[in-house]
Each structure stands twice: as structure tokens, then as C-alpha cells.
Design an enzyme around this catalytic site. Structure first.
Site, mmCIF file in Angstrom:
data_model
loop_
_atom_site.group_PDB
_atom_site.id
_atom_site.type_symbol
_atom_site.label_atom_id
_atom_site.label_comp_id
_atom_site.label_asym_id
_atom_site.label_seq_id
_atom_site.Cartn_x
_atom_site.Cartn_y
_atom_site.Cartn_z
ATOM 1 N N LYS A 9 82.725 32.130 74.046
ATOM 2 C CA LYS A 9 82.110 30.678 74.464
ATOM 3 C C LYS A 9 80.658 30.864 74.982
ATOM 4 C CE LYS A 9 86.195 28.973 76.279
ATOM 5 N NZ LYS A 9 87.297 28.176 76.808
ATOM 6 N N TYR A 49 89.730 21.034 69.892
ATOM 7 C CA TYR A 49 90.708 20.698 71.144
ATOM 8 C C TYR A 49 91.164 19.339 70.993
ATOM 9 C CZ TYR A 49 87.911 24.554 73.339
ATOM 10 O OH TYR A 49 87.429 25.744 73.663
ATOM 11 N N PHE A 57 88.771 15.836 81.626
ATOM 12 C CA PHE A 57 87.238 16.975 81.643
ATOM 13 C C PHE A 57 86.906 17.153 80.013
ATOM 14 C CE2 PHE A 57 91.817 19.071 81.261
ATOM 15 C CZ PHE A 57 91.386 19.595 79.942
ATOM 16 N N ARG A 85 96.253 36.917 73.412
ATOM 17 C CA ARG A 85 96.532 36.035 74.507
ATOM 18 C C ARG A 85 96.960 36.864 75.711
ATOM 19 N NH1 ARG A 85 95.563 30.445 74.432
ATOM 20 N NH2 ARG A 85 97.555 30.162 75.836
ATOM 21 N N THR A 91 94.771 30.172 81.517
ATOM 22 C CA THR A 91 93.487 29.293 81.315
ATOM 23 C C THR A 91 92.714 29.188 82.687
ATOM 24 O OG1 THR A 91 95.019 28.007 79.810
ATOM 25 C CG2 THR A 91 93.190 26.747 80.688
ATOM 26 N N ARG A 102 89.809 37.452 81.487
ATOM 27 C CA ARG A 102 89.352 36.309 82.303
ATOM 28 C C ARG A 102 89.608 36.774 83.669
ATOM 29 N NH1 ARG A 102 92.483 31.393 78.904
ATOM 30 N NH2 ARG A 102 90.791 30.639 77.827
ATOM 31 N N ASN A 112 85.650 29.634 81.220
ATOM 32 C CA ASN A 112 86.595 30.914 81.273
ATOM 33 C C ASN A 112 86.271 31.707 80.098
ATOM 34 O OD1 ASN A 112 87.878 29.203 79.207
ATOM 35 N ND2 ASN A 112 89.558 28.774 80.116
ATOM 36 N N HIS A 115 88.334 32.086 73.915
ATOM 37 C CA HIS A 115 89.417 31.280 73.524
ATOM 38 C C HIS A 115 90.148 32.246 72.552
ATOM 39 C CE1 HIS A 115 91.751 28.239 70.954
ATOM 40 N NE2 HIS A 115 91.358 29.266 70.052
ATOM 41 N N GLU A 126 93.432 27.612 62.837
ATOM 42 C CA GLU A 126 92.286 27.925 63.345
ATOM 43 C C GLU A 126 91.169 28.854 62.743
ATOM 44 O OE1 GLU A 126 93.099 26.953 68.082
ATOM 45 O OE2 GLU A 126 92.914 28.966 67.419
HETATM 46 P P1 DAT Z 1 93.357 28.082 76.761
HETATM 47 O O1 DAT Z 1 91.986 28.452 76.405
HETATM 48 O O2 DAT Z 1 93.854 29.105 77.703
HETATM 49 O O3 DAT Z 1 94.151 28.257 75.542
HETATM 50 P P2 DAT Z 1 93.658 25.195 76.717
HETATM 51 O O4 DAT Z 1 93.898 25.456 75.221
HETATM 52 O O5 DAT Z 1 94.890 24.413 77.397
HETATM 53 O O6 DAT Z 1 93.774 26.508 77.335
HETATM 54 O O7 DAT Z 1 92.556 24.724 76.841
HETATM 55 C C1 DAT Z 1 91.097 24.630 76.051
HETATM 56 C C2 DAT Z 1 89.966 24.720 77.108
HETATM 57 O O8 DAT Z 1 89.904 23.399 77.574
HETATM 58 C C3 DAT Z 1 90.205 25.915 78.175
HETATM 59 O O9 DAT Z 1 89.759 27.072 77.874
HETATM 60 C C4 DAT Z 1 89.202 25.219 79.201
HETATM 61 C C5 DAT Z 1 89.557 23.780 78.976
HETATM 62 N N1 DAT Z 1 90.444 23.112 80.297
HETATM 63 C C6 DAT Z 1 91.733 23.207 79.898
HETATM 64 N N2 DAT Z 1 92.451 22.830 80.900
HETATM 65 C C7 DAT Z 1 91.225 22.428 81.899
HETATM 66 C C8 DAT Z 1 91.335 21.730 83.154
HETATM 67 N N3 DAT Z 1 92.363 21.321 83.810
HETATM 68 N N4 DAT Z 1 90.319 21.400 83.659
HETATM 69 C C9 DAT Z 1 89.062 21.965 83.054
HETATM 70 N N5 DAT Z 1 89.094 22.610 81.884
HETATM 71 C C10 DAT Z 1 90.000 22.700 81.246
HETATM 72 MG MG MG Z 2 94.470 26.732 73.911
#
Ligand code: DAT
Ligand code: MG
Length: 153
Positions: A9, A49, A57, A85, A91, A102, A112, A115, A126
Site C-alpha cells: 500500500k 474492501y 473508518f 498471511r 491487521t 507488519r 499496516n 494486503h 482478487e
Molecule cells: P487485513 O488487511 O488484515 O486482511 P481486513 O481485511 O479486515 O484486514 O481490513 C482491510 C484493511 O482495512 C486493513 O488492512 C486496514 C483497514 N482496517 C481494518 N480494520 C480497521 C480498523 N478497525 N480501523 C482502521 N482501519 C482498519
Molecule cells: Mg483482508
């Protein structure tokens, strides 16, 4: 062989971490079969997303992801969806263990840096979302017999 999608990212680009992150995947023995720099549209962000668009958020996440280019990567390897992963960590980077991407390189949930697809089914969707068929490459790694034994492939 499994395939998985990785996105580095905009925080990873801004912080000049791209090379060191790709090196981790190379060193692990995963095969790079697609790589490009792209800029996401708001529509593509909402598709990617879709599980998060109703979260408070999400507006910040979309702004963050569409504002600058990102790097999209497809990796190939046996059980590579889970391997990647595990290499990435959870996350919330503050909960990520040292040794994970991370856990070594970030301290935030929303910034973070990376992805990775969360399942084989998601990975297939994806990869199609970000790569055309002719942007993925099939080629032989000459050292492959030192990465996998014949009966593992
Ligand atoms: P991951 O990237 O670990 O698969 P995810 O798919 O739940 O996690 O979320 C995608 C992205 O969205 C994540 O990398 C950062 C953002 N995100 C997720 N949960 C969040 C939160 N509680 N506050 C802020 N950003 C968040
Ligand atoms: Mg995810």
C-alpha cells in the site's frame, strides 16, 4: 500450486519499504508471477474492501488507498495463501509479532503497509480483479528442486 494477491500500500511506497518486503517473499522461496504499479479508483477500492464499506473508518481507508499508487503482486507456491498471511501478521500491527512484516515494519491498524488474500477463494477473485491473464507469467525457476522436493510439487 496456489496463487495469492499481495498489495503493497501507499505507506509502504512512501516509506521506501517495497524492496525489502519483496525480498522477504523471494527469500522464503515464493515465486513472483505478476507485479505492477497501479492507482485504485474509488469503485475498485469499494469492490476490494466490500466487507468494510459500512465501517466508520472506510472513508479514511478509501482516501488512503486511492490517493497514491500501490504495488500489486501475485505470488505462487504450495499453500502460499496461508504462508503469506502468516508472514504478514494480524491487521493491527501493534499485535503483530516481531518477524512478521507488519510486526517488523509498522505500528498501526490503518497504516499496516500490506494486503494479502485471506483465503484461496478470495485470492482467485482478487487476482482476477487486479491482473489480466497475460499479466501473469508462467516460467521455470532453475533452482526449484532446491525449494521443493519432487514429491511436494
Ligand atoms: P487485513 O488487511 O488484515 O486482511 P481486513 O481485511 O479486515 O484486514 O481490513 C482491510 C484493511 O482495512 C486493513 O488492512 C486496514 C483497514 N482496517 C481494518 N480494520 C480497521 C480498523 N478497525 N480501523 C482502521 N482501519 C482498519
Ligand atoms: Mg483482508
Amino acid at each position: 500450486m496456489e496463487r495469492t494477491l499481495v498489495l503493497l500500500k501507499s505507506d509502504a511506497i512512501q516509506r521506501a519499504l517495497i524492496g525489502s518486503i519483496i525480498t522477504r517473499f523471494e527469500r522464503r522461496g515464493l515465486k513472483l508471477i505478476g507485479l505492477k504499479m497501479i492507482k485504485l479508483s474509488p469503485a475498485l477500492s469499494k469492490e476490494h474492501y466490500s466487507h468494510l464499506t459500512s465501517k466508520p473508518f472506510y472513508p479514511d481507508l478509501e482516501k488512503f488507498i486511492i490517493h497514491n499508487p500501490i504495488i500489486a503482486i501475485v505470488l505462487e507456491g504450495k499453500e502460499c495463501v496461508q504462508i503469506v498471511r502468516d508472514m504478514i501478521g494480524p491487521t493491527n500491527s501493534r499485535k503483530a509479532l516481531p518477524g512478521t512484516i507488519r510486526g517488523d515494519l509498522s505500528v498501526s491498524t490503518s497504516r499496516n503497509i500490506i494486503h494479502g488474500s485471506d483465503s484461496l477463494e478470495t485470492a482467485e477473485k482478487e487476482i482476477k480483479r487486479f491482473f489480466k491473464h497475460d499479466e501473469l507469467f508462467e516460467y521455470k525457476i532453475s533452482l526449484s528442486e532446491y525449494i521443493y522436493a519432487q514429491d511436494e510439487i
